[in-house]
Design a protein around this motif. Structure first.
Motif, short mmCIF file in Angstrom:
data_model
loop_
_atom_site.label_atom_id
_atom_site.label_comp_id
_atom_site.label_asym_id
_atom_site.label_seq_id
_atom_site.Cartn_x
_atom_site.Cartn_y
_atom_site.Cartn_z
N GLN A 91 0.73 -1.54 0.09
CA GLN A 91 -0.16 -0.02 -0.29
C GLN A 91 0.98 1.17 -0.11
O GLN A 91 0.60 2.08 -0.73
N GLU A 93 3.51 1.67 -0.88
CA GLU A 93 4.19 1.95 -2.80
C GLU A 93 2.83 2.58 -3.50
O GLU A 93 3.15 2.95 -4.22
N GLU A 94 1.84 2.88 -3.38
CA GLU A 94 1.00 2.58 -4.20
C GLU A 94 0.02 4.07 -4.07
O GLU A 94 -0.16 5.24 -4.12
N LEU A 95 -0.29 4.51 -2.31
CA LEU A 95 -0.51 5.44 -2.13
C LEU A 95 -0.65 5.53 -0.72
O LEU A 95 -1.28 4.75 0.27
N HIS A 97 -2.38 8.49 1.04
CA HIS A 97 -2.59 8.49 1.97
C HIS A 97 -3.28 9.97 1.27
O HIS A 97 -3.14 10.25 0.00
N TYR A 98 -4.58 9.78 1.62
CA TYR A 98 -5.75 11.28 0.04
C TYR A 98 -6.93 11.10 1.68
O TYR A 98 -7.54 9.77 2.03
N LEU A 105 -11.45 6.97 -1.39
CA LEU A 105 -10.68 6.04 -1.42
C LEU A 105 -11.57 4.54 -0.97
O LEU A 105 -12.41 4.49 0.18
N ASN A 313 -6.94 5.80 7.12
CA ASN A 313 -5.90 5.99 6.09
C ASN A 313 -5.32 5.02 5.49
O ASN A 313 -5.72 3.69 6.18
N PRO A 314 -4.80 5.22 4.77
CA PRO A 314 -4.57 3.56 3.44
C PRO A 314 -3.69 2.65 4.44
O PRO A 314 -4.14 1.25 4.00
#
Ligand code: PLP
Length: 428
Positions: A91, A93-95, A97-98, A105, A313-314
């Motif tokens: 995760q 490596e991908e994102l 925070h948004y 999300l 959060n992610p």
């Protein structure tokens, strides 16, 4: 000089102490810490962790401890479970925070779907994700007031729900948590955990009409208050009382939930379904995540009524999805099995050690009550010096809440070391 040995913690035997504890590196760290950290932090003993795997934690001096704290009932799948670590890494490596409050999300939705599946509610559930248990409690208080249009909230003496102004107003385990902070949230009343009369005979007759009560917020098993179980039938009574008066039953499963007691939720032992379920600690194996899970029909609040920048959060969500899979894939049964073994062993020990007043618990949520506070502290500290991590709760209880991956052989070792610690307290 030879390089220090790097131990594979996943297969290491613990305890294994190579210095007295705290060792020199730990003492140096503590000295630095004392100068710059808030003196309010309630450090139990001088343990300075560096690495962990499963139920074993290594301190900064290379001592190996057997961890029956699980970072205070948090690292449900054990420390650094490879599947949880891999999920977080992927995760990251991908994102990272948004904000899920302002945008959509996907992984936040995934966690809420999983919570709906595992909540065990008879109607569909929706979730609001937070960064901590306290924030889940806070969200629960707000939703209960909003959804009912009522202002009063009832909690219980001995309970712990957190330290923000809303949650600490419910917390009533130690006066210290409230001292100097008043006035707290108005409209909060307390009753006695496990009592069948006080609510109706005193609170509802003398202080407040039940029709003005939004919620009864309760831990299924008092956690910080000393691992106290409710008497038979009490939750069915509370459920019926709440239903009769339109009061929401809010179960704070922050400590007792996520498989710890040998069922997904401790409330499932007691035959009562809550209207709102509060989750935290074990849900994400140590990543900060909490959840306020409520029946669909209660989520009446409108757009903008509640939100959070980081909540859900992610990275925490990725850890939660891996954690839930692992818990469903055998850890609940393991908690039940190893917990029963530990409970039996402690009850045998009680028969030999008169200092132990009571042994109680469900699954891997176990409390050992001593004759007084001082004895409990001596046992806690003596266990630490032998490499066994346990923690006080309530006035005179040592709690054991190891990771749910705790093994039977580790439980055997824990029993041996714990008995030595009890013996040191004078319980010959
Ligand atoms: N509720 C219960 C039952 C708890 O045991 C705790 C923490 O110990 C909390 C709420 C607060 O959770 P957090 O410390 O994650 O804010």
């Amino acid at each position: 000089m030879s390089a220090p040995e790097i131990v594979d913690l996943a297969v290491a035997q613990a305890p294994r102490l190579i210095t007295g504890v705290p060792g020199p590196e730990a003492m140096a760290r503590i000295e630095r810490d004392r100068k710059v950290t808030s003196p309010s932090l309630p450090r139990a003993y001088p343990f300075v962790p560096r690495r962990g795997a499963g139920s074993v934690v290594e301190d900064v001096d290379g001592n190996l401890f057997l961890d029956l704290n699980a970072g205070i009932a948090v690292t449900s799948t054990g420390h650094t479970h490879p599947r949880v670590v891999a999920a977080i890494q992927r995760q990251a490596e991908e994102l990272i925070h948004y904000s899920a409050s302002d945008f959509f999300l996907p992984i936040y939705t995934d966690v809420c779907e999983r919570l709906d599946e595992i909540a065990g509610m008879s109607k569909p559930a929706r979730s609001f994700l937070t960064n901590s248990g306290t924030e889940a409690v806070e969200a629960g208080i707000k939703l209960a007031r909003y959804a009912t249009g009522r202002q009063y909230v009832i909690a219980f003496f001995g309970s712990f729900h957190g330290r923000s102004y809303g949650s600490v107003s419910l917390t009533a385990s130690k006066a210290r948590y409230r001292t100097g902070f008043g006035p707290l949230l108005p409209g909060v009343l307390h009753s006695f955990f496990g009592d069948f009369e006080y609510l109706e005979e005193v609170l509802f007759k003398r202080l407040v009409s039940p029709h003005e009560v939004a919620a009864i917020v309760v831990e299924p098993i008092l956690g910080e208050g000393g691992y106290v179980l409710p008497p038979e039938g009490w939750f069915r009574y509370l459920r019926e009382l709440c239903t009769r008066h339109g009061i929401l039953l809010v179960a704070d499963e922050v400590q007792s939930g996520m498989g710890r007691t040998g069922k997904m939720w401790a409330m499932q032992h007691f035959g009562a379904e809550p209207d709102i379920l509060l989750v935290g600690k074990g849900i994400a194996s140590g990543m900060p995540l909490g959840a306020m899970v409520a029946r669909d029909d209660l989520m009446t609040w409108e757009i903008g009524a509640h939100g959070s920048t980081y909540g859900g959060n992610p990275l925490s969500c990725a850890a939660a999805l891996a954690t839930i899979d692992l818990i469903e894939d055998g850890l609940i049964e393991n908690a039940e099995r190893v917990g029963s073994f530990l409970l039996d062993g402690l009850r045998d020990m009680q028969a030999r050690r008169p200092l132990i007043k009571e042994v109680r618990g469900l699954g891997l949520m176990i409390g050992i009550e001593f004759q007084d506070h001082d004895t409990m502290i001596v046992v806690e500290q003596a266990a630490f010096r032998r490499g066994l991590l346990v923690l006080g709760a309530g006035d005179d209880v040592v709690r054991m809440c190891p990771p749910l991956v705790f093994r039977r052989d580790q439980a055997e070792t824990a029993l041996e070391v714990f008995e030595e610690a009890v013996a040191e307290a004078g319980g010959s």
